[in-house]
Design an enzyme around this catalytic site. Structure first.
Site, PDB file in Angstrom:
ATOM      1  N   SER A   1     -31.658  16.786  18.004  1.00 37.16           N
ATOM      2  CA  SER A   1     -31.204  15.759  18.943  1.00 37.16           C
ATOM      3  C   SER A   1     -32.330  14.741  19.124  1.00 37.16           C
ATOM      4  O   SER A   1     -33.357  14.829  18.475  1.00 37.16           O
ATOM      5  CB  SER A   1     -30.791  16.388  20.263  1.00 37.16           C
ATOM      6  OG  SER A   1     -31.855  17.139  20.754  1.00 37.16           O
TER       7      SER A   1
ATOM      8  N   GLU B   1     -30.826   0.756  16.365  1.00 41.98           N
ATOM      9  CA  GLU B   1     -29.407   1.035  16.088  1.00 41.98           C
ATOM     10  C   GLU B   1     -28.669   1.235  17.403  1.00 41.98           C
ATOM     11  O   GLU B   1     -29.276   1.586  18.414  1.00 41.98           O
ATOM     12  CB  GLU B   1     -29.275   2.324  15.264  1.00 41.98           C
ATOM     13  CG  GLU B   1     -29.862   2.208  13.880  1.00 41.98           C
ATOM     14  CD  GLU B   1     -29.855   3.535  13.137  1.00 41.98           C
ATOM     15  OE1 GLU B   1     -29.195   4.497  13.585  1.00 41.98           O
ATOM     16  OE2 GLU B   1     -30.535   3.603  12.107  1.00 41.98           O
TER      17      GLU B   1
ATOM     18  N   LYS C   1     -26.366   3.427  19.833  1.00 41.07           N
ATOM     19  CA  LYS C   1     -26.131   4.861  19.993  1.00 41.07           C
ATOM     20  C   LYS C   1     -24.645   5.035  20.284  1.00 41.07           C
ATOM     21  O   LYS C   1     -24.177   4.776  21.396  1.00 41.07           O
ATOM     22  CB  LYS C   1     -26.983   5.424  21.126  1.00 41.07           C
ATOM     23  CG  LYS C   1     -26.932   6.931  21.192  1.00 41.07           C
ATOM     24  CD  LYS C   1     -27.978   7.477  22.134  1.00 41.07           C
ATOM     25  CE  LYS C   1     -28.098   8.993  22.014  1.00 41.07           C
ATOM     26  NZ  LYS C   1     -26.858   9.693  22.332  1.00 41.07           N
TER      27      LYS C   1
ATOM     28  N   PHE D   1       0.847  -1.198   0.000  1.00 39.26           N
ATOM     29  CA  PHE D   1       0.000   0.000   0.000  1.00 39.26           C
ATOM     30  C   PHE D   1       0.886   1.253   0.000  1.00 39.26           C
ATOM     31  O   PHE D   1       0.695   2.166  -0.793  1.00 39.26           O
ATOM     32  CB  PHE D   1      -0.924  -0.004   1.222  1.00 39.26           C
ATOM     33  CG  PHE D   1      -1.891   1.150   1.255  1.00 39.26           C
ATOM     34  CD1 PHE D   1      -3.166   1.028   0.714  1.00 39.26           C
ATOM     35  CD2 PHE D   1      -1.519   2.375   1.814  1.00 39.26           C
ATOM     36  CE1 PHE D   1      -4.060   2.100   0.727  1.00 39.26           C
ATOM     37  CE2 PHE D   1      -2.404   3.451   1.824  1.00 39.26           C
ATOM     38  CZ  PHE D   1      -3.674   3.305   1.281  1.00 39.26           C
TER      39      PHE D   1
HETATM   40  S1  IVH Z   1     -30.034   9.696  14.757  1.00 38.43           S
HETATM   41  C1  IVH Z   1     -32.740  13.546  14.434  1.00 38.43           C
HETATM   42  N1  IVH Z   1     -28.662   7.541  15.263  1.00 38.43           N
HETATM   43  O1  IVH Z   1     -26.975  10.913  19.349  1.00 38.43           O
HETATM   44  C2  IVH Z   1     -31.791  12.756  15.236  1.00 38.43           C
HETATM   45  N2  IVH Z   1     -28.035   9.539  16.399  1.00 38.43           N
HETATM   46  O2  IVH Z   1     -29.081  13.162  20.585  1.00 38.43           O
HETATM   47  C3  IVH Z   1     -30.761  12.133  14.391  1.00 38.43           C
HETATM   48  N3  IVH Z   1     -26.111   9.288  17.863  1.00 38.43           N
HETATM   49  O3  IVH Z   1     -26.813  13.931  17.596  1.00 38.43           O
HETATM   50  C4  IVH Z   1     -29.804  11.357  15.174  1.00 38.43           C
HETATM   51  N4  IVH Z   1     -25.757   7.149  17.463  1.00 38.43           N
HETATM   52  O4  IVH Z   1     -24.743  12.455  17.652  1.00 38.43           O
HETATM   53  C5  IVH Z   1     -28.824   8.850  15.539  1.00 38.43           C
HETATM   54  N5  IVH Z   1     -27.533   5.537  15.579  1.00 38.43           N
HETATM   55  C6  IVH Z   1     -27.675   6.837  15.843  1.00 38.43           C
HETATM   56  C7  IVH Z   1     -26.822   7.526  16.742  1.00 38.43           C
HETATM   57  C8  IVH Z   1     -27.058   8.881  16.983  1.00 38.43           C
HETATM   58  C9  IVH Z   1     -25.334   8.215  18.119  1.00 38.43           C
HETATM   59  C10 IVH Z   1     -25.927  10.624  18.468  1.00 38.43           C
HETATM   60  C11 IVH Z   1     -25.911  11.729  17.461  1.00 38.43           C
HETATM   61  C12 IVH Z   1     -27.075  12.605  17.795  1.00 38.43           C
HETATM   62  C13 IVH Z   1     -27.333  12.258  19.218  1.00 38.43           C
HETATM   63  C14 IVH Z   1     -28.817  12.376  19.518  1.00 38.43           C
END
Ligand code: IVH
Length: 400
Positions: free
Chosen positions: A82, A119, A121, A36
């Protein structure tokens, strides 16, 4: 002649992009690091000799070298909202009831009329990646949700993020959002390296402890804010993508969008599941509560999203968050915070108990501001002083 160089440059870029993808997204490298590096060196040399073929998205640009004095503020095309939080499975039942009511779906025990995508978090820093004509053009942090910082130069050093896309069904213009995180192993490596450096400079153990990186999330966040992208390139940040935004996207469901993003070359978690009932959701929650310690990165909970885009639209948004999604946070059994002050509490029997006044921290679903220090002997034994980082643990009940 120049045409030959151009072709060679293009071929090397394509090969290096493919190998990056295989190594960093699929974790299945096909060539050795040595091979690489040889290709990369050849490309660097050719690009130097032929600056007319410069491309800011060439794999050579991943090594850093760009210094951003001040990050440009950029308005989000779609507000970065959020998520509502829950800490108990009962609250999820309430959430599910609200969904049912709003959607008014005809449901029975076996078919609720809607699906959830479960999913993980990821505990990191939110990022929005903008692609135009198959090229990464901007990477923007959350900021206040309305506008964030342009950290494109730093993001380009993250090898699992594609700088160019090749699939024919990639939309001309779209944004993909995800979470930048620092794998635990890399966090430990950085701390070990820092500890050695500090020891060499003559710091004692206590002083070293005070100066170590506190957790992977803060370290990821601090790294993204570095002005010198060369430093960012030395830290192995990574990124999971979890949402696609754009006009006229060809998807009916969130799960379809994730499958497409994965096909386009993005790192999408393999631990995402479609759940047809709350029972399946609870199974998912329990499975990953067990598994979370063995994952190579931190998660602080799970996220539930209504799968159908049409139903998402129907549910809509509050001022801050979507009504079609929610997070369920795992309880932290221990949390690190700062000791602000020690006060003394006189009990009914006249016994004096020292109480630690803490920088508020979430612990087991409660915001903790104070913790009992039991008696003066314990303070001496622990050697705690104002300003120290302390780990608070849930013993019996929590003093709110
Ligand atoms: S969806 C409209 N999916 O958690 C909301 N967020 O407070 C869209 N996060 O700002 C966020 N894993 O930084 C989503 N699988 C996931 C996530 C995720 C981590 C974080 C992200 C977001 C905060 C939500």
């Amino acid at each position: 002649m120049s045409e030959n160089y151009k072709l060679r440059i293009e071929k090397l870029r394509k090969e290096l992009n493919d190998h990056n993808y295989k190594y960093y997204v699929l974790s299945a490298p096909e060539i050795s690091d040595f091979e690489f590096d040889k290709k990369l060196e050849e490309l660097i040399a050719l690009e130097k000799q032929h600056p007319e073929f410069f491309d800011s998205n060439s794999p050579t640009q991943r090594v850093g070298g760009m210094v951003t004095k001040e990050f440009e503020t950029v308005k989000h095309r779609y507000p970065m909202m959020s998520l509502g939080n829950t800490y108990s499975q009962e609250e999820l039942l309430d959430f599910d009831e609200r969904i049912k009511k709003t959607l008014g779906t005809i449901s029975d025990l076996f078919n609720p009329g809607y699906e959830y995508v479960c999913e993980l978090k990821f505990d990191g820093v939110a990022i929005g990646l903008w692609y135009e004509n198959k090229k990464l053009v901007r990477a923007v942090t959350r900021g206040d949700g309305v506008q964030g910082d342009d950290v494109t130069n730093n993001i380009k050093t993250i090898k699992s993020i594609p700088l160019t896309l090749t699939d024919s069904d990639v939309p001309d213009s779209f944004e993909i959002r995800g979470e930048i995180f620092l794998p635990r192993k890399e966090f430990d490596r950085m701390n070990a390296e820092l500890a050695t450096e500090l020891a060499d400079e003559g710091y004692n153990d206590e002083e070293i402890n005070e100066r170590l990186y506190r957790n992977p999330r803060n370290t990821a966040s601090g790294t993204l804010k570095q002005q010198d992208s060369t430093i960012v390139a030395t830290r192995k940040l990574d990124c999971f993508l979890y949402a696609v935004y754009g006009l006229k996207l060809p998807f009916k469901t969130h799960a379809e969008s994730l499958a497409a993003a994965k096909k386009w070359g993005f790192k999408v978690s393999n631990d995402t599941r479609v759940a047809k009932s709350l029972d399946e959701v609870f199974d998912y929650i329990n499975t990953f509560e067990q598994k979370r310690e063995t994952l190579p990165y931190d998660i602080d909970g799970i996220v539930l999203k209504i799968n159908s885009y049409r139903q998402q639209e129907e549910l809509g948004y509050t001022a801050k968050s979507p009504r079609w999604a929610i997070s369920y946070k795992y309880k932290a059994e221990a949390a690190v915070t700062v000791l602000k002050e020690i006060s003394y509490q006189v009990g009914r029997t006249g016994a004096i108990t020292p109480v630690a006044n803490l920088e508020p921290v979430m612990l087991a679903g409660t915001l903790v501001k104070r913790a009992s220090l039991h008696n003066a002997d314990i303070i001496t034994k622990l050697g705690v002083r104002i300003g120290d980082y302390v780990s608070v643990e849930k013993g019996g009940e929590i003093i709110p």
